[in-house]
Enzyme design. Structure first.
Site, short mmCIF file in Angstrom:
data_model
loop_
_atom_site.label_atom_id
_atom_site.label_comp_id
_atom_site.label_asym_id
_atom_site.label_seq_id
_atom_site.Cartn_x
_atom_site.Cartn_y
_atom_site.Cartn_z
N SER A 92 0.86 -1.18 0.00
CA SER A 92 0.00 0.00 0.00
C SER A 92 0.89 1.23 0.00
O SER A 92 1.81 1.33 0.82
CB SER A 92 -0.90 0.02 1.24
OG SER A 92 -1.40 1.31 1.49
N SER A 94 -0.02 4.53 0.63
CA SER A 94 -0.25 5.42 1.77
C SER A 94 0.30 4.82 3.06
O SER A 94 0.89 5.52 3.89
CB SER A 94 -1.75 5.73 1.92
OG SER A 94 -2.50 4.55 2.14
N GLY A 260 -1.95 5.13 -3.00
CA GLY A 260 -0.76 4.95 -3.82
C GLY A 260 -0.96 3.91 -4.89
O GLY A 260 -0.57 4.10 -6.06
#
Length: 350
Positions: A92, A94, A260
């Protein structure tokens, strides 16, 4: 407080509005030869940690949790395992931005003024990090996005109550359905959040019922979980584009940030359509006017797929330092898959 109470030491952060709760202490070492193996152990034998920190009264489903673990790759400074309401994503953007910021702020990786580089080990493997530190403040984190590619381009599916929906599918750490927000009547403003979640849920349910998706090396990674609404793409300057965007991850849950991996999926689609070239950047802008910047850095051929290499840049903010008190006698604490990994040491002494 009972003498049997145990504690978990946390740093709450956010990137683009998505809160990532970083677990810094209070959990015993997990078995596993790699961080990926440790993730599997947590998922299969200790899922109580994820549920505890994401469910009431300790948390909410919109948050994420990142458990700091020792790296097994000698090139990495630290390891981390990502936990979200839908399970255990292997990557991920973020969460990586938040975790990289947290380990710098907590001193687990020494913070240095200026531009510094280090690596972290995610369940997806080694991730290169570039941190910009000014006046002892972590201003930005740039992390590698996973190699991303388009699996399906502009297919159509009939969705009850919506009609025929045109979609593409990209892999960027998970499979994403990519849909044009304008075609579905959305402007991607905050007032549409509930309607966006309802619409995305119907589309994802229809896709899950109709077909599955297989990664070229990972094989079957489960049903398609994510949907990314794409706004129009504006060219801001040479090599720089901007688009409003939002990502659905779970029934009722729209990410505060553009994510992201959602940004990486957009880069893969734009490359597939011939709209960008290496060195170009795309800023995705969320319902809350926050953004991540994805940079298209190159391509390579993997079997039938042209895979897009990319980076994601964002800023994380520290929200809180805290300790969660775990009382095994509390009826809201389901410790059957949790208590055996809680450290008997006080986290303040770690």
């Amino acid at each position: 407080m009972s003498k049997e109470d145990l504690k978990i030491r946390l740093m709450d952060t956010h990137a683009g509005g998505d809160v990532s709760r970083i677990v810094l202490g209070g959990i015993d070492p997990l078995p596993g030869a790699t961080v990926r193996d440790q993730m599997h152990y947590l998922r299969d034998d200790a899922d109580g940690l994820r549920r505890l920190l994401l469910e009431e009264p300790y948390g909410i489903p919109e948050m994420s949790v990142d458990l700091i673990v020792p790296a097994t790759d000698p090139e990495a400074e630290i390891g981390y395992i990502i936990m979200e309401v839908m399970g255990y994503p292997i990557y991920s953007g973020s969460n990586t931005i938040c975790t990289a910021t947290a380990v710098l702020e907590a001193g687990l990786v020494p913070k240095r003024e200026g531009l510094q580089q280090f690596a972290m080990e995610s369940p997806a493997g080694l991730v290169q990090i570039e941190a910009q530190v000014n006046d002892n403040v972590v201003e930005t984190i740039t992390c590698e996005g996973l190699p991303s590619y388009v699996d399906t381009y502009r297919a159509s599916i009939h969705v009850p109550t919506i009609g025929d929906v045109t979609y593409s599918v990209a892999y960027s750490g998970g499979f994403y359905a990519l849909v044009d927000a304008t075609e579905l009547g959305f402007s991607l403003i905050r007032e549409e959040e509930r309607a966006l979640a309802d619409c995305a849920h119907r589309i994802v349910e229809a896709l899950q019922a109709e077909r599955g998706f297989s990664h070229y090396t990972l094989g079957d990674v489960g049903p398609l979980p994510f949907l990314h609404f794409m706004g129009p793409v504006d060219q801001v300057s040479d090599h720089f584009y901007r688009s409003r965007s939002t990502t659905y991850v779970h029934p009722g849950v729209i990410c505060r940030s553009t994510t992201g991996t959602g940004t990486s999926a957009r880069l893969a689609l734009m490359n597939y359509e011939g709209r960008i070239k290496p060195g170009d950047k795309l800023e995705t802008v969320s319902l809350r006017e926050t953004g991540f910047i994805g940079e298209f850095t190159g391509t390579r051929q993997e079997g039938p797929h042209q895979v897009v290499e990319n980076t994601i840049t964002g800023k994380a903010y520290v929200l809180a330092h805290s300790e969660i008190v775990i009382n095994p006698e509390d009826p809201l604490v389901e410790d059957g898959s949790l208590h055996h990994i809680l450290s008997s040491r006080q986290t303040g002494d770690d």
